[in-house]
Design a protein around this motif. Structure first.
Motif, PDB file in Angstrom:
ATOM      1  N   GLY A  20      11.604   4.746 -10.599  1.00 16.12           N
ATOM      2  CA  GLY A  20      10.797   3.770 -11.313  1.00 16.12           C
ATOM      3  C   GLY A  20      10.335   2.610 -10.453  1.00 16.12           C
ATOM      4  O   GLY A  20       9.416   1.874 -10.835  1.00 16.12           O
ATOM      5  N   THR A  21      10.966   2.428  -9.274  1.00 20.94           N
ATOM      6  CA  THR A  21      10.539   1.357  -8.368  1.00 20.94           C
ATOM      7  C   THR A  21       9.441   1.812  -7.404  1.00 20.94           C
ATOM      8  O   THR A  21       8.917   0.998  -6.641  1.00 20.94           O
ATOM      9  CB  THR A  21      11.732   0.853  -7.541  1.00 20.94           C
ATOM     10  OG1 THR A  21      12.180   1.903  -6.659  1.00 20.94           O
ATOM     11  CG2 THR A  21      12.885   0.430  -8.440  1.00 20.94           C
ATOM     12  N   THR A  22       9.097   3.102  -7.444  1.00 17.84           N
ATOM     13  CA  THR A  22       8.154   3.646  -6.460  1.00 17.84           C
ATOM     14  C   THR A  22       6.797   2.973  -6.544  1.00 17.84           C
ATOM     15  O   THR A  22       6.182   2.641  -5.514  1.00 17.84           O
ATOM     16  CB  THR A  22       7.990   5.168  -6.665  1.00 17.84           C
ATOM     17  OG1 THR A  22       9.269   5.792  -6.581  1.00 17.84           O
ATOM     18  CG2 THR A  22       7.061   5.756  -5.612  1.00 17.84           C
ATOM     19  N   TYR A  23       6.290   2.777  -7.768  1.00 22.48           N
ATOM     20  CA  TYR A  23       4.954   2.193  -7.917  1.00 22.48           C
ATOM     21  C   TYR A  23       4.890   0.800  -7.301  1.00 22.48           C
ATOM     22  O   TYR A  23       3.966   0.487  -6.543  1.00 22.48           O
ATOM     23  CB  TYR A  23       4.568   2.127  -9.395  1.00 22.48           C
ATOM     24  CG  TYR A  23       3.251   1.436  -9.637  1.00 22.48           C
ATOM     25  CD1 TYR A  23       2.044   2.098  -9.419  1.00 22.48           C
ATOM     26  CD2 TYR A  23       3.205   0.112 -10.059  1.00 22.48           C
ATOM     27  CE1 TYR A  23       0.831   1.464  -9.614  1.00 22.48           C
ATOM     28  CE2 TYR A  23       2.000  -0.535 -10.268  1.00 22.48           C
ATOM     29  CZ  TYR A  23       0.814   0.148 -10.044  1.00 22.48           C
ATOM     30  OH  TYR A  23      -0.386  -0.502 -10.239  1.00 22.48           O
ATOM     31  N   LEU A  30       2.954  -0.611   1.012  1.00 20.68           N
ATOM     32  CA  LEU A  30       2.441   0.529   1.767  1.00 20.68           C
ATOM     33  C   LEU A  30       0.921   0.500   1.897  1.00 20.68           C
ATOM     34  O   LEU A  30       0.231  -0.157   1.105  1.00 20.68           O
ATOM     35  CB  LEU A  30       2.872   1.837   1.087  1.00 20.68           C
ATOM     36  CG  LEU A  30       4.368   2.009   0.861  1.00 20.68           C
ATOM     37  CD1 LEU A  30       4.646   3.388   0.265  1.00 20.68           C
ATOM     38  CD2 LEU A  30       5.152   1.808   2.145  1.00 20.68           C
ATOM     39  N   PRO A  31       0.378   1.215   2.892  1.00 18.81           N
ATOM     40  CA  PRO A  31      -1.082   1.312   3.033  1.00 18.81           C
ATOM     41  C   PRO A  31      -1.702   1.935   1.791  1.00 18.81           C
ATOM     42  O   PRO A  31      -1.124   2.818   1.152  1.00 18.81           O
ATOM     43  CB  PRO A  31      -1.258   2.228   4.259  1.00 18.81           C
ATOM     44  CG  PRO A  31       0.039   2.148   4.998  1.00 18.81           C
ATOM     45  CD  PRO A  31       1.094   1.942   3.968  1.00 18.81           C
ATOM     46  N   ALA A  32      -2.902   1.475   1.439  1.00 19.26           N
ATOM     47  CA  ALA A  32      -3.570   1.957   0.230  1.00 19.26           C
ATOM     48  C   ALA A  32      -4.153   3.355   0.450  1.00 19.26           C
ATOM     49  O   ALA A  32      -4.471   3.751   1.580  1.00 19.26           O
ATOM     50  CB  ALA A  32      -4.681   0.984  -0.163  1.00 19.26           C
ATOM     51  N   ASP A  33      -4.294   4.095  -0.635  1.00 16.91           N
ATOM     52  CA  ASP A  33      -4.995   5.386  -0.649  1.00 16.91           C
ATOM     53  C   ASP A  33      -4.399   6.408   0.321  1.00 16.91           C
ATOM     54  O   ASP A  33      -5.129   7.164   0.964  1.00 16.91           O
ATOM     55  CB  ASP A  33      -6.488   5.184  -0.349  1.00 16.91           C
ATOM     56  CG  ASP A  33      -7.153   4.268  -1.351  1.00 16.91           C
ATOM     57  OD1 ASP A  33      -6.784   4.321  -2.534  1.00 16.91           O
ATOM     58  OD2 ASP A  33      -8.037   3.489  -0.951  1.00 16.91           O
ATOM     59  N   LEU A 245      13.666   7.245 -18.073  1.00 15.41           N
ATOM     60  CA  LEU A 245      14.124   5.994 -17.461  1.00 15.41           C
ATOM     61  C   LEU A 245      13.212   5.554 -16.319  1.00 15.41           C
ATOM     62  O   LEU A 245      13.168   4.373 -15.976  1.00 15.41           O
ATOM     63  CB  LEU A 245      15.555   6.158 -16.939  1.00 15.41           C
ATOM     64  CG  LEU A 245      16.646   6.342 -18.003  1.00 15.41           C
ATOM     65  CD1 LEU A 245      17.995   6.588 -17.334  1.00 15.41           C
ATOM     66  CD2 LEU A 245      16.711   5.137 -18.926  1.00 15.41           C
ATOM     67  N   SER A 246      12.478   6.504 -15.719  1.00 14.40           N
ATOM     68  CA  SER A 246      11.601   6.149 -14.604  1.00 14.40           C
ATOM     69  C   SER A 246      10.435   5.259 -15.044  1.00 14.40           C
ATOM     70  O   SER A 246      10.261   4.156 -14.500  1.00 14.40           O
ATOM     71  CB  SER A 246      11.086   7.419 -13.913  1.00 14.40           C
ATOM     72  OG  SER A 246      10.241   7.101 -12.838  1.00 14.40           O
ATOM     73  N   PRO A 247       9.598   5.664 -16.030  1.00 14.44           N
ATOM     74  CA  PRO A 247       8.531   4.752 -16.457  1.00 14.44           C
ATOM     75  C   PRO A 247       9.067   3.483 -17.102  1.00 14.44           C
ATOM     76  O   PRO A 247       8.425   2.423 -16.998  1.00 14.44           O
ATOM     77  CB  PRO A 247       7.720   5.588 -17.456  1.00 14.44           C
ATOM     78  CG  PRO A 247       8.611   6.698 -17.879  1.00 14.44           C
ATOM     79  CD  PRO A 247       9.483   6.985 -16.695  1.00 14.44           C
ATOM     80  N   GLY A 254       7.670  -4.178 -13.122  1.00 12.29           N
ATOM     81  CA  GLY A 254       6.369  -4.828 -13.195  1.00 12.29           C
ATOM     82  C   GLY A 254       6.442  -6.168 -13.888  1.00 12.29           C
ATOM     83  O   GLY A 254       5.774  -7.134 -13.481  1.00 12.29           O
ATOM     84  N   TRP A 255       7.250  -6.259 -14.919  1.00  9.76           N
ATOM     85  CA  TRP A 255       7.413  -7.528 -15.629  1.00  9.76           C
ATOM     86  C   TRP A 255       8.200  -8.537 -14.796  1.00  9.76           C
ATOM     87  O   TRP A 255       7.807  -9.702 -14.668  1.00  9.76           O
ATOM     88  CB  TRP A 255       8.133  -7.269 -16.954  1.00  9.76           C
ATOM     89  CG  TRP A 255       8.635  -8.505 -17.627  1.00  9.76           C
ATOM     90  CD1 TRP A 255       7.899  -9.443 -18.307  1.00  9.76           C
ATOM     91  CD2 TRP A 255      10.001  -8.956 -17.672  1.00  9.76           C
ATOM     92  NE1 TRP A 255       8.712 -10.442 -18.773  1.00  9.76           N
ATOM     93  CE2 TRP A 255      10.008 -10.183 -18.401  1.00  9.76           C
ATOM     94  CE3 TRP A 255      11.201  -8.455 -17.184  1.00  9.76           C
ATOM     95  CZ2 TRP A 255      11.189 -10.887 -18.642  1.00  9.76           C
ATOM     96  CZ3 TRP A 255      12.363  -9.154 -17.421  1.00  9.76           C
ATOM     97  CH2 TRP A 255      12.350 -10.355 -18.145  1.00  9.76           C
ATOM     98  N   ALA A 256       9.302  -8.100 -14.184  1.00 14.01           N
ATOM     99  CA  ALA A 256      10.189  -9.014 -13.478  1.00 14.01           C
ATOM    100  C   ALA A 256       9.662  -9.419 -12.113  1.00 14.01           C
ATOM    101  O   ALA A 256       9.804 -10.581 -11.697  1.00 14.01           O
ATOM    102  CB  ALA A 256      11.577  -8.381 -13.326  1.00 14.01           C
TER     103      ALA A 256
END
Length: 325
Positions: A20-23, A30-33, A245-247, A254-256
């Protein structure tokens, strides 16, 4: 021992929590795209690290079994997941992925003889609905390619989960080696695709290197080790019910950390999805680790089933050392 079951579930749950922390790590460090390159950097270094630690290579039929599992759980899953995330609006890819318990229930019935109960099907539907409330946003029309990719990714991971439990692992081989085999096979499958589609690797600064190090070690090597250990002890349905639990973790991070607001509807969805995750852990007992040549079936309620050959090896009723992926 029965008391080890909560610890087993908690350890296995650390895997989807980590994913869940990957995004957040991907967008902030990390580099985009570069989704394929990121998938490659997650899988191959982690696999090689675990192979170096385990010092065990596949033998005989396990060369192709490891390749199949690596393709389903890693090599096909990562690119399909990234493709769906780039082409679908909002969190639709996560919603499709949250239907994993329903796919696993069907595949477990076909391959493991574990018939899905009405409770399992209802709980899986509630989990998917709860995740949809958390991650969906108002957005444009659905993309057919993205939707098919999301479905294929979910089926791929579900099939990998069920086959991992069906095949178990060779006698004398621990979950560390099995995880290393799969990550290495999956990484080798992604590598040519990443270079053909995205070209040469991007230049990395210290921030990006740290992000890739986290993804390779904590997010992949450790997390998948815990996940595959869990598959060896829990039923396939129990393990896949930890997936939402991942999403949920992604929404909390994202909130914290990223300042993303959580609406009342999202909070209700989180409660539903988490409740379904907890409910999915009841009604089935942890599975004894499967070894080659030892058939097993799901225990009847309250009565463990002694596997063939148990006179040669004591039946391990729920040892504490469980939880991997």
């Amino acid at each position: 021992m029965a008391s080890s079951r909560p610890a087993l579930i908690a350890l296995t749950a650390l895997a989807p929590v980590s994913w869940g922390t990957t995004y957040a790590v991907t967008t902030e460090f990390l580099p985009a795209d570069r989704p394929l390159f990121t998938g490659l950097m997650r899988a191959l270094p982690a696999g090689l690290l675990l192979l170096a630690l385990a010092r065990v290579l596949p033998r005989g039929a396990w060369w192709w079994k490891a390749a199949v599992l690596g393709a389903l759980n890693i090599g096909a899953f990562f690119p399909l997941l990234f493709l769906s995330a780039y082409r679908l609006p909002g969190g639709m890819a996560a919603v499709v992925g949250s239907a994993g318990p329903l796919f696993v229930a069907g595949l477990a019935a076909l391959l493991l003889g574990q018939r899905p109960t009405r409770r399992t099907l209802l709980t899986g539907a509630v989990a998917a609905f709860g995740v949809s409330l958390v991650v969906l946003r108002a957005a444009g029309a659905l993309d057919a390619v993205g939707l098919l990719a999301a479905l294929a990714a979910t089926v791929s991971m579900s099939a990998g989960t069920v086959l991992t439990q069906r095949w178990g692992r060779p006698a004398g081989v621990g979950p560390l080696a099995l995880t290393g085999w799969q990550l290495t096979a999956g990484g080798l499958l992604i590598a040519p695709l990443a270079f053909l589609v995205e070209g040469a690797p991007p230049a990395l600064d210290g921030r990006a290197a740290g992000g890739y190090l986290y993804l390779a070690v904590a997010n992949t090597a450790v997390a998948y080790w815990l996940w595959f250990r869990g598959i060896g002890r829990l039923t396939a349905t129990q393990v896949t019910f930890l997936g939402p639990l991942s999403p949920l973790t992604a929404a909390v991070v994202g909130w914290a950390a990223l300042g993303q607001a959580l609406t009342p509807v999202q909070l209700v969805g989180m409660g539903l999805a988490f409740g379904a995750t907890v409910a999915g852990q009841f009604g089935a007992r942890p599975m004894p680790p499967r070894r080659e040549g030892v058939m097993r079936r799901e225990p009847a309620e309250g009565r463990p089933v002694r596997p063939v050959g148990a006179d040669r090896e004591p039946f391990p009723v729920c040892r504490a050392s469980t939880g991997e992926r």
